[in-house]
Design an enzyme around this catalytic site. Structure first.
Site, PDB file in Angstrom:
ATOM      1  N   THR A  79      29.382  11.698 -23.175  1.00 51.04           N
ATOM      2  CA  THR A  79      30.292  12.579 -23.930  1.00 51.04           C
ATOM      3  C   THR A  79      30.677  11.955 -25.276  1.00 51.04           C
ATOM      4  O   THR A  79      30.838  12.676 -26.256  1.00 51.04           O
ATOM      5  CB  THR A  79      31.570  12.865 -23.108  1.00 51.04           C
ATOM      6  OG1 THR A  79      32.089  11.636 -22.599  1.00 51.04           O
ATOM      7  CG2 THR A  79      31.289  13.798 -21.962  1.00 51.04           C
ATOM      8  N   THR A  80      30.798  10.619 -25.325  1.00 45.22           N
ATOM      9  CA  THR A  80      31.109   9.950 -26.598  1.00 45.22           C
ATOM     10  C   THR A  80      29.873   9.991 -27.502  1.00 45.22           C
ATOM     11  O   THR A  80      29.985  10.293 -28.696  1.00 45.22           O
ATOM     12  CB  THR A  80      31.535   8.483 -26.351  1.00 45.22           C
ATOM     13  OG1 THR A  80      32.538   8.461 -25.337  1.00 45.22           O
ATOM     14  CG2 THR A  80      32.087   7.854 -27.609  1.00 45.22           C
ATOM     15  N   ASP A 101      31.666  10.120 -13.415  1.00 40.52           N
ATOM     16  CA  ASP A 101      30.521   9.936 -14.326  1.00 40.52           C
ATOM     17  C   ASP A 101      29.307   9.381 -13.587  1.00 40.52           C
ATOM     18  O   ASP A 101      28.179   9.818 -13.817  1.00 40.52           O
ATOM     19  CB  ASP A 101      30.901   8.994 -15.480  1.00 40.52           C
ATOM     20  CG  ASP A 101      31.736   9.693 -16.549  1.00 40.52           C
ATOM     21  OD1 ASP A 101      32.081  10.864 -16.318  1.00 40.52           O
ATOM     22  OD2 ASP A 101      32.047   9.079 -17.575  1.00 40.52           O
TER      23      ASP A 101
END
Length: 536
Positions: A94-95, A403
């Site tokens: 996501t980053t 995650d």
């Protein structure tokens, strides 16, 4: 002459507003990307998110940071949605997706200043993204789901950038076991992570966490009336009706004028509850799970008293005072126990009950939990009992575990691994630069810009690890250009460039391919906007 000047004035179009809107949108989106850039990679910094109500979250998960940020600009909100999309598709990266999007927007801004039309940039970026996915597939390594070591290595890579990275050797096998337990080999693509339930309890350390072969209820057993807290050879009933006196659907008032009438009311209530308890006992049930009710008490002190006397244990969810299982947990519990919820007392029959070897209340940190083990007809579900020294660590451990579970789900859906350490981004960048030389016109410029933008990942990884980014990126470029260094990436632990296959740093193909595709889509959408129209 005047007519000619008038005609010229009529054909003039002022494009400064469109340019300003595009600039403002790109700058706002870049600001959001820069905010999370320092959180990328194993040596990335964590963010402390402080909410107005005093709630504090410590995390480096891009989706969580952006979700909690107060973003007002419409274009910046698109990056928040982008991180959410990546979280849904892949669960990890996501980053990375936000950082790549910011780098692509920066390159798009440079191309716009050179006078290239936004539509040309948009279409070229789309072509480059499709070509990038082809390159990624060409360097991907096929994985066999029976090779548990490969799955654990992929989960390790996901956890390496988290706060709980030092516990990755313990959490990764637990995540892999949980996914393999719920996966149906015949329909592996239908893997649903809602079949894995994570119960968090403060107290102890992360190493005290465990994968429970059964079901865990977050609260204590109701023993206000002296009921048992341990039942062997349990017959479990999951009920959705009330074990309490009936009430009318409309609001009413009963006026009682003397004690004889009051005694009659109490006697009727006792007889009603006793009748229900006898039916429950007759079915052979000795553990009762009662669903929460918003209309009236699902179970009263009087019914608890009778249930205790009948040696029936009431295991309840949520908190001790509310003796009820949450409505949204019913489906999971039903699937785990292999029984259907019972909606009416008349349906209370032995065949509707679940069977388990042991149901007991055990100490867990400061509180207690009820464990159900040895379930006879257990469905494809898993329960992880997660422990942590405080609430902040526990919440971050839960996000990190999610995650890791998503990474393994990615491998189940698309069974290919690629190396980590920014090696795929550098390889894709090099191959796209080479491919851009075969193209003509503006498209070649745009594809080259796309390739250069991907270098933001190795640059940021090196920068966050305290290395010299220019030296590291130059070294990587040279190794990948040689033709034999497609798997070379940044080893942040050694502070040098090494072969990621030998270091066993791997990640699912789906994480990187979806990051590139989603980031490109977001950039294309922002480039196509030339005006903001406010409406009431």
């Amino acid at each position: 002459m005047a007519a000619t000047r008038k005609a010229k004035n009529e054909t003039f179009r002022d494009t400064t507003k469109k340019k300003d809107v595009r600039e403002a949108n790109i700058e706002a989106a870049k600001a959001v990307a820069d905010a999370v850039r320092t959180s990328l990679g194993p040596r990335g910094m964590d963010k402390m998110v402080a909410a107005a109500n005093g709630e504090v979250i410590i995390t480096n998960d891009g989706a969580t940071i952006l979700n909690k940020m107060t973003v007002t600009h419409p274009a910046a909100k698109m990056l928040v949605e982008l991180a959410k999309s990546q979280d849904v598709v892949a669960g990890d990266g996501t980053t990375s997706v936000v950082v790549i999007c910011g780098a692509l927007l920066k390159k798009a801004q440079e191309l716009l200043e050179r006078g290239i039309h936004p539509t040309v940039i948009s279409d070229s970026f789309n072509t480059a993204a499709n070509k990038a996915c082809e390159i990624l597939e060409s360097i991907a390594i096929p994985v066999n789901l029976e090779d548990k070591e490969s799955l654990i290595r992929a989960a390790n890579t996901s956890l390496s950038s988290k706060v709980v990275s030092q516990h990755s050797s313990f959490m990764s096998p637990m995540a892999v076991d949980a996914v393999l337990r719920v996966m149906d080999p015949q329909h592996a693509n239908l893997l649903d992570l809602r079949d894995i339930r994570v119960v968090c309890k403060v107290g102890g350390t992360i190493d005290d966490s465990e994968l429970v072969a059964g079901c865990v209820f977050d609260q204590k057993a109701a023993k206000s009336a002296g009921g048992p807290t341990r039942v062997e050879k349990a017959k479990i009933g999951l009920i959705q009706f009330h074990v309490s006196p009936p009430k009318s659907d409309i609001e009413n008032t009963v006026v009682i004028s003397d004690y004889a009438q009051m005694d009659r009311v109490y006697k009727e209530e006792r007889n009603y509850i006793l009748g229900m308890v006898k039916k429950i006992k007759a079915s052979g049930c000795n553990v009762l799970l009662i669903q929460k009710s918003i209309l009236r008490d699902a179970v009263t002190d009087l019914s608890l008293h009778y249930l205790a006397k009948a040696k029936i244990m009431v295991a309840k969810a949520k908190i001790m005072v509310v003796r009820d299982v949450e409505r949204e947990d019913i489906e999971f519990i039903s699937k785990t126990l292999g029984c259907l919820p019972i909606a009416h007392i008349d349906s209370m029959r032995p065949e509707k009950l679940a069977t388990a070897d042991l149901v007991e209340e055990v100490d867990c940190g400061k509180g207690k939990v009820v464990k159900v083990t040895g379930i006879a007809a257990q469905g494809r579900t898993a329960t992880v009992l997660l422990r942590g020294s405080n609430k902040l660590v526990l919440e971050e451990a839960e996000r990190s575990l999610h995650d890791a579970l998503c990474v393994i789900r990615c491998l189940v859906q698309k069974r290919f691994l690629i190396t980590g350490g920014a090696s795929p981004e550098v390889e894709v960048g090099y191959q796209l630069s080479k491919w851009s030389k075969t193209l003509r016109g503006m498209e070649a410029y745009c594809v080259r810009a796309f390739a250069e933008a991907l270098e933001v990942v190795p640059y940021t990884l090196a920068e966050n690890a305290g290395l010299n980014p220019i030296q590291i990126v130059t070294e990587l470029r040279n190794l990948h250009a040689d033709g034999n260094g497609a798997y070379y990436g940044i080893n942040v632990k050694k502070g040098s460039v090494t072969d990621m296959r030998e270091e066993k740093v791997v990640q699912p193909l789906l994480v990187t391919s979806s990051a590139l595709t989603l980031a490109t889509e977001c950039v294309r959408m922002i480039l196509k906007i030339d005006d903001i129209v406010p409406v009431r």
